[in-house]
Design an enzyme around this catalytic site. Structure first.
Site, PDB file in Angstrom:
ATOM      1  N   ASP A 124      -2.079  10.761  -2.809  1.00 57.26           N
ATOM      2  CA  ASP A 124      -2.306   9.634  -3.721  1.00 57.26           C
ATOM      3  C   ASP A 124      -2.476  10.096  -5.162  1.00 57.26           C
ATOM      4  O   ASP A 124      -2.221   9.342  -6.099  1.00 57.26           O
ATOM      5  CB  ASP A 124      -3.520   8.825  -3.266  1.00 57.26           C
ATOM      6  CG  ASP A 124      -3.155   7.990  -2.060  1.00 57.26           C
ATOM      7  OD1 ASP A 124      -3.155   8.537  -0.940  1.00 57.26           O
ATOM      8  OD2 ASP A 124      -2.788   6.821  -2.254  1.00 57.26           O
ATOM      9  N   ARG A 126       0.836  -1.209   0.000  1.00 56.11           N
ATOM     10  CA  ARG A 126       0.000   0.000   0.000  1.00 56.11           C
ATOM     11  C   ARG A 126       0.870   1.259   0.000  1.00 56.11           C
ATOM     12  O   ARG A 126       2.084   1.185   0.173  1.00 56.11           O
ATOM     13  CB  ARG A 126      -0.940   0.012   1.224  1.00 56.11           C
ATOM     14  CG  ARG A 126      -0.157  -0.196   2.521  1.00 56.11           C
ATOM     15  CD  ARG A 126      -0.735   0.437   3.705  1.00 56.11           C
ATOM     16  NE  ARG A 126      -0.703   1.875   3.631  1.00 56.11           N
ATOM     17  CZ  ARG A 126       0.405   2.623   3.846  1.00 56.11           C
ATOM     18  NH1 ARG A 126       1.578   2.074   4.103  1.00 56.11           N
ATOM     19  NH2 ARG A 126       0.338   3.929   3.769  1.00 56.11           N
ATOM     20  N   GLN A 173      -3.357   3.033   9.752  1.00 55.33           N
ATOM     21  CA  GLN A 173      -1.992   3.126   9.201  1.00 55.33           C
ATOM     22  C   GLN A 173      -1.110   4.046  10.047  1.00 55.33           C
ATOM     23  O   GLN A 173       0.098   3.853  10.112  1.00 55.33           O
ATOM     24  CB  GLN A 173      -2.034   3.652   7.753  1.00 55.33           C
ATOM     25  CG  GLN A 173      -2.584   2.671   6.734  1.00 55.33           C
ATOM     26  CD  GLN A 173      -4.057   2.859   6.509  1.00 55.33           C
ATOM     27  OE1 GLN A 173      -4.794   3.253   7.421  1.00 55.33           O
ATOM     28  NE2 GLN A 173      -4.525   2.587   5.306  1.00 55.33           N
ATOM     29  N   ALA A 199       0.977   5.241  -2.082  1.00 56.53           N
ATOM     30  CA  ALA A 199       0.994   5.555  -3.516  1.00 56.53           C
ATOM     31  C   ALA A 199       2.304   5.163  -4.226  1.00 56.53           C
ATOM     32  O   ALA A 199       2.265   4.450  -5.247  1.00 56.53           O
ATOM     33  CB  ALA A 199       0.672   7.031  -3.710  1.00 56.53           C
ATOM     34  N   LYS A 232      -5.370  10.187   2.187  1.00 63.56           N
ATOM     35  CA  LYS A 232      -6.156   9.376   3.124  1.00 63.56           C
ATOM     36  C   LYS A 232      -7.257  10.180   3.808  1.00 63.56           C
ATOM     37  O   LYS A 232      -7.038  11.330   4.196  1.00 63.56           O
ATOM     38  CB  LYS A 232      -5.186   8.769   4.148  1.00 63.56           C
ATOM     39  CG  LYS A 232      -5.815   7.934   5.223  1.00 63.56           C
ATOM     40  CD  LYS A 232      -6.628   6.775   4.684  1.00 63.56           C
ATOM     41  CE  LYS A 232      -5.836   5.841   3.783  1.00 63.56           C
ATOM     42  NZ  LYS A 232      -6.692   4.881   3.041  1.00 63.56           N
TER      43      LYS A 232
HETATM   44  O1  MRU Z   1      -4.920   3.259   1.743  1.00 66.87           O
HETATM   45  P1  MRU Z   1      -3.447   3.495   1.794  1.00 66.87           P
HETATM   46  O2  MRU Z   1      -2.818   3.034   3.065  1.00 66.87           O
HETATM   47  O3  MRU Z   1      -2.741   2.993   0.559  1.00 66.87           O
HETATM   48  O4  MRU Z   1      -3.337   5.090   1.778  1.00 66.87           O
HETATM   49  C1  MRU Z   1      -2.071   5.677   1.778  1.00 66.87           C
HETATM   50  C2  MRU Z   1      -2.127   7.148   1.882  1.00 66.87           C
HETATM   51  O5  MRU Z   1      -3.170   7.758   1.858  1.00 66.87           O
HETATM   52  C3  MRU Z   1      -0.824   7.864   1.889  1.00 66.87           C
HETATM   53  O6  MRU Z   1      -0.929   9.052   2.631  1.00 66.87           O
HETATM   54  C4  MRU Z   1      -0.483   8.215   0.451  1.00 66.87           C
HETATM   55  O7  MRU Z   1      -0.463   7.056  -0.344  1.00 66.87           O
HETATM   56  C5  MRU Z   1       0.807   8.877   0.342  1.00 66.87           C
HETATM   57  S1  MRU Z   1       2.116   7.707   0.584  1.00 66.87           S
HETATM   58  C6  MRU Z   1       3.491   8.586   0.438  1.00 66.87           C
END
Ligand code: MRU
Length: 334
Positions: free
Chosen positions: A235, A48, A194, A50, A246
């Protein structure tokens, strides 16, 4: 300080991934040998964040090509399987971009695809360092205080999400290394935690002082003057500077604007999507209701309660002080 664990790699024609659903209780790796397994791992958030999704998309094409070879798939079948990887999660632009970056090499054979995917994984990890340094310098300039900074963050943006140093957490790591960090305020990041499970784990490993708060406490903590700046990842960043990140990010941006503190988005250039004109056009993933009605698998609401589970929200550009990438600082907004 322990070395960063291998978050995502390639071994003997298969993907190896740190299982992020098991942290912090267990540090275990999974081997992913088929497209089915990869799609499942992406959708369950074993893999997981981005930038890591971008790496998984590229390695996924290499995996699919190897599987095609073993099973004698024709090109249409291979393309359909690759499309399943691209569509496994909709919001992070990086996943599809990772797939598209190596897909054109398919006609050159599996070794060429594999080499391109591994190069991309390397480049994704490398981008973090420049970004972290630039973001740390920006915050030191913008916050205008000699005391170590108290930085608020959301979700997980460390090496677990990005490989290398991380984006928002990479900025925090740079501040820590230069002794300009006081402490970090970490939102728990419901429903899948997370922040609590992953960010606190990474900060603890790096010996960085941090406080965990409930998501609902974020705006109050900011209003109380207990944080100097908010730094989050992204993302997808639309062409007008609106940011998908998120769920819960938007509330922090509103609170930061009301309190007059910087709200910094740290993301690689690959997260900027010129093909998406504004936040309204970003597809926001809706996840199963059970993630909200239960916590870590334990039901916390009556069985008939329905839930809304938007995995991401959109923060309008005007609430964002700046976006920092490995190449530049962009100011679309306030
Ligand atoms: O659902 P996830 O855990 O994949 O969400 C991740 C996020 O929202 C992070 O803040 C985003 O991907 C940026 S990672 C550098």
């Amino acid at each position: 300080m322990p070395d960063d664990p291998e978050v995502l790699g390639w071994r003997d024609g298969r993907i190896v991934a740190l299982d992020q659903t098991a942290l912090p209780q267990q540090v275990r790796q999974l081997t992913i040998g088929t497209v089915d397994e990869l799609v499942d791992a992406i959708q369950r958030l074993v893999v997981r964040g981005a930038p890591v999704l971008g790496a998984a998309g590229a390695l996924g094409v290499a995996l699919a090509v190897r599987q095609a070879e073993r099973h004698g798939w024709d090109r249409d079948t291979l393309d359909a399987q690759i499309d399943r990887i691209r569509r496994a999660r909709p919001t992070a632009v990086n996943l599809g971009a990772g797939v598209s970056a190596v897909e054109p090499l398919i006609d050159q054979g599996p070794d060429a695809v594999q080499a391109a995917a591994l190069r991309l994984v390397h480049d994704i990890a490398e981008a973090n360092h420049a970004l972290g340094r630039r973001g740390a310098a920006f915050l030191r300039e913008t916050c205008r205080t000699d005391r170590p900074l108290r930085v608020h963050t959301h979700c997980n943006t460390g090496s677990l999400a990005c490989l290398g140093w991380g984006t928002a957490l990479g900025v925090i790591r740079c501040l820590h290394e230069s002794a300009h960090l006081g402490h970090v305020v970490v939102d728990e990041t419901r429903p899948l935690l997370q922040g609590a499970r992953l960010t606190c784990w990474e900060l603890a490993q790096q010996g960085i002082e941090h406080y965990l708060i409930c998501d609902g406490a974020g705006p109050f903590v900011i209003a109380q003057g207990l944080t100097d700046a908010v730094v989050v990842g992204a993302d997808r960043i639309a062409a007008n500077g609106d940011v998908a990140n998120k769920i819960g990010t938007y509330a922090l941006a509103l609170a930061a604007a009301a309190a007059g503190i910087p709200f910094l988005v740290a993301a690689p250039e690959s997260t900027i999507d010129p093909a998406t004109p504004s936040g309204a056009a970003i597809p926001v993933e809706q996840r199963p209701a059970e993630e909200v009605t239960a916590i870590l698998g334990m039901p916390v609401a009556p069985s008939r309660t329905r839930a809304l589970n938007h995995a991401f929200d959109i923060t309008p550009a005007e609430l964002i002080t700046a976006v920092v990438t490995e190449d530049r600082i962009i100011r679309w907004g306030r």
